[in-house]
Enzyme design. Structure first.
Site, PDB file in Angstrom:
ATOM      1  N   ARG A 107       0.708  -1.212   0.138  1.00 32.02           N
ATOM      2  CA  ARG A 107       0.364  -0.201   0.150  1.00 32.02           C
ATOM      3  C   ARG A 107       0.655   1.341  -0.083  1.00 32.02           C
ATOM      4  NH1 ARG A 107      -3.055  -3.472   3.483  1.00 32.02           N
ATOM      5  NH2 ARG A 107      -5.556  -3.692   1.772  1.00 32.02           N
ATOM      6  N   LYS A 129       3.771  11.470 -11.322  1.00 31.38           N
ATOM      7  CA  LYS A 129       3.556   9.893 -12.154  1.00 31.38           C
ATOM      8  C   LYS A 129       4.338   9.549 -12.188  1.00 31.38           C
ATOM      9  CE  LYS A 129       0.876  13.663 -14.939  1.00 31.38           C
ATOM     10  NZ  LYS A 129      -0.069  14.093 -16.419  1.00 31.38           N
ATOM     11  N   GLU A 171      11.426  17.489 -25.003  1.00 30.35           N
ATOM     12  CA  GLU A 171      10.588  16.971 -23.860  1.00 30.35           C
ATOM     13  C   GLU A 171      11.230  18.534 -23.477  1.00 30.35           C
ATOM     14  OE1 GLU A 171       7.616  16.099 -22.397  1.00 30.35           O
ATOM     15  OE2 GLU A 171       8.541  14.718 -23.424  1.00 30.35           O
ATOM     16  N   LYS A 213       8.744  22.674 -14.622  1.00 25.29           N
ATOM     17  CA  LYS A 213       7.477  21.725 -13.941  1.00 25.29           C
ATOM     18  C   LYS A 213       7.804  21.792 -12.502  1.00 25.29           C
ATOM     19  CE  LYS A 213       6.298  17.362 -14.923  1.00 25.29           C
ATOM     20  NZ  LYS A 213       6.945  16.013 -15.420  1.00 25.29           N
ATOM     21  N   GLU A 223      -3.498  17.426 -11.929  1.00 22.92           N
ATOM     22  CA  GLU A 223      -3.622  17.370 -13.450  1.00 22.92           C
ATOM     23  C   GLU A 223      -5.502  17.815 -13.146  1.00 22.92           C
ATOM     24  OE1 GLU A 223      -2.617  15.968 -17.909  1.00 22.92           O
ATOM     25  OE2 GLU A 223      -2.664  14.527 -16.453  1.00 22.92           O
ATOM     26  N   ARG A 227      -1.567  22.086 -14.512  1.00 23.64           N
ATOM     27  CA  ARG A 227      -1.099  21.284 -15.270  1.00 23.64           C
ATOM     28  C   ARG A 227      -1.408  20.200 -16.011  1.00 23.64           C
ATOM     29  NH1 ARG A 227       1.323  16.246 -11.083  1.00 23.64           N
ATOM     30  NH2 ARG A 227       2.466  14.902 -12.497  1.00 23.64           N
ATOM     31  N   ASN A 231       1.192  18.779 -21.831  1.00 21.93           N
ATOM     32  CA  ASN A 231       0.590  17.982 -22.349  1.00 21.93           C
ATOM     33  C   ASN A 231       0.925  18.245 -23.969  1.00 21.93           C
ATOM     34  OD1 ASN A 231       0.116  15.744 -20.239  1.00 21.93           O
ATOM     35  ND2 ASN A 231      -1.984  16.631 -19.821  1.00 21.93           N
ATOM     36  N   HIS A 234       2.007  16.271 -26.120  1.00 26.05           N
ATOM     37  CA  HIS A 234       2.077  14.889 -26.352  1.00 26.05           C
ATOM     38  C   HIS A 234       0.014  14.469 -26.589  1.00 26.05           C
ATOM     39  CE1 HIS A 234       4.908  15.922 -23.776  1.00 26.05           C
ATOM     40  NE2 HIS A 234       4.878  14.507 -22.844  1.00 26.05           N
ATOM     41  N   HIS A 238       1.635  10.949 -28.002  1.00 24.31           N
ATOM     42  CA  HIS A 238       0.965   9.562 -27.001  1.00 24.31           C
ATOM     43  C   HIS A 238       0.162   8.817 -28.298  1.00 24.31           C
ATOM     44  CE1 HIS A 238       1.256  10.245 -22.755  1.00 24.31           C
ATOM     45  NE2 HIS A 238       2.434  10.598 -23.193  1.00 24.31           N
ATOM     46  N   HIS A 251       9.796   8.195 -27.375  1.00 23.39           N
ATOM     47  CA  HIS A 251       8.534   9.396 -26.507  1.00 23.39           C
ATOM     48  C   HIS A 251       8.860  10.474 -27.428  1.00 23.39           C
ATOM     49  CE1 HIS A 251       5.546  11.619 -24.220  1.00 23.39           C
ATOM     50  NE2 HIS A 251       6.860  11.763 -23.569  1.00 23.39           N
TER      51      HIS A 251
END
Length: 350
Positions: A107, A129, A171, A213, A223, A227, A231, A234, A238, A251
């Site tokens: 957990r 993330k 990036e 960031k 997000e 935030r 993206n 992205h 993606h 990426h």
């Protein structure tokens, strides 16, 4: 922390955040362990804090639940408990998988990120993330799990393959468009020095990107609002990765094409002025070469429906208004998406 040579003093840097009684598990891949495992393992051993090494395969195809289960099983066999700490040494894939593992093992146990790629140092290692992919899409299973620390050593980038290094520069470029024009200007004015991996310039670039960031994530950890500007590039990026089964693009390369597509969409909707569009597109192409795009625009539009950033069937696009400022738009017509994909198809083959 961002500092050249930091990897070799990682144990001392982490002394205050990792309790002396904690058993530490180093998650990494074979190539990274061969290059950079020894100095990290040695500095911990010298401090009397041995690392248990958990090896995983690298690459986007390894970002699956089965990889997390295997690593968790190894931790159990090696005596991990709720006081254990996971240390991720590697690029974005290792960081995402190790972070997800830490977030759910018993957990939740702490994680430290030690990114070894430029993409990870400026982006994926920061912000908490974590996640793995499904066949139907990227990062569809994951958590928010903030690391105890992120240690970015620019010197480890010296061993990055050229293609991987340039992938990270795309990036970094994103931060110049969405928030900090200084980053964009630094990359415009010092292309040759950055491509030859000038250590001081790299450290400056990484620090500037990390600051953006960190500021954005601090204001919107999960997000829900601001935030989403991270993206930029992205949304279509993606989808390009998914459409090619994560085997054709790195990426950052997919994000590079995604930034061009988003800029084309912004220009078509009169959100991005011509000068700004030309600067962004020229910058991306200046740091190429990028893989050829050969993807049907309708296929990309369909994939966007399953993207985790799509709400109520409506994809959100981050579109530039000027260098350093963007707008989140959820009214982009499907025809504009298809047209932008066709444009990058053609541009990639020019």
């Amino acid at each position: 922390m961002v500092e050249r040579g930091l990897l070799r003093s990682a144990s001392a840097c982490l002394q205050e955040v990792i309790p002396s009684h904690a058993k530490s598990f180093l998650v990494s891949s074979e190539p990274i362990l061969k290059l950079w495992g020894a100095p990290l393992i040695e500095c911990f051993a010298e401090a009397g804090r041995p690392l248990a090494v958990l090896e995983m395969t690298d690459g986007e195809t390894s970002k699956r639940l089965i990889a997390v289960e295997k690593l968790a099983g190894k931790m159990v066999r090696l005596g991990a408990d709720r006081r254990s700490v996971v240390i991720a040494l590697g690029g974005g894939v290792v960081g995402d998988v190790a972070g997800f593992l830490a977030s759910i093992f018993m957990r939740g146990v702490p994680v430290v990120q030690v990114p070894t790629t430029l993409v990870a140092q400026v982006d994926s290692a920061i912000g908490g993330k974590t996640g793995v992919n499904l066949v139907s899409g990227k990062n569809l299973i994951g958590t928010f799990h903030q690391p105890l620390a992120v240690l970015a050593d620019p010197d480890v980038l010296s061993t990055l393959p050229e293609r991987e290094y340039r992938s990270g520069l795309f990036e970094a470029m994103k931060y110049g468009v969405i928030r900090n024009p200084r980053i964009f200007e630094l990359m415009e004015n010092h292309r040759e020095a950055l491509l030859r991996r000038d250590g001081e310039l790299l450290q400056q670039l990484i620090v500037e990107c990390v600051q953006v960031k960190a500021d954005v994530v601090s204001a919107d950890e999960r997000e829900g609002g601001e935030r989403r500007i991270l993206n930029f590039g992205h949304t279509i990026g993606h989808a390009l990765e998914s459409a090619t089964r994560y085997k054709h693009f790195l990426h950052g390369e997919a994000v590079g094409w995604g930034m061009i597509a988003a800029t084309q969409i912004g220009k078509g909707l009169n959100i991005t002025d011509t000068d700004t569009a030309q600067r962004i597109i020229a910058m991306v192409l200046a740091y190429g070469s990028l893989p050829v795009v050969d993807v049907d625009g309708k296929r990309i539009l369909k994939l966007l429906q399953s993207d985790k950033k799509t709400m109520g069937g409506v994809p959100h696009f981050v579109l530039p208004t000027t260098i350093g400022q963007v707008e989140v738009v959820n009214t982009v017509p499907g025809s504009a998406v298809i047209e932008a994909v066709e444009e990058i198809n053609g541009l990639s083959k020019a």
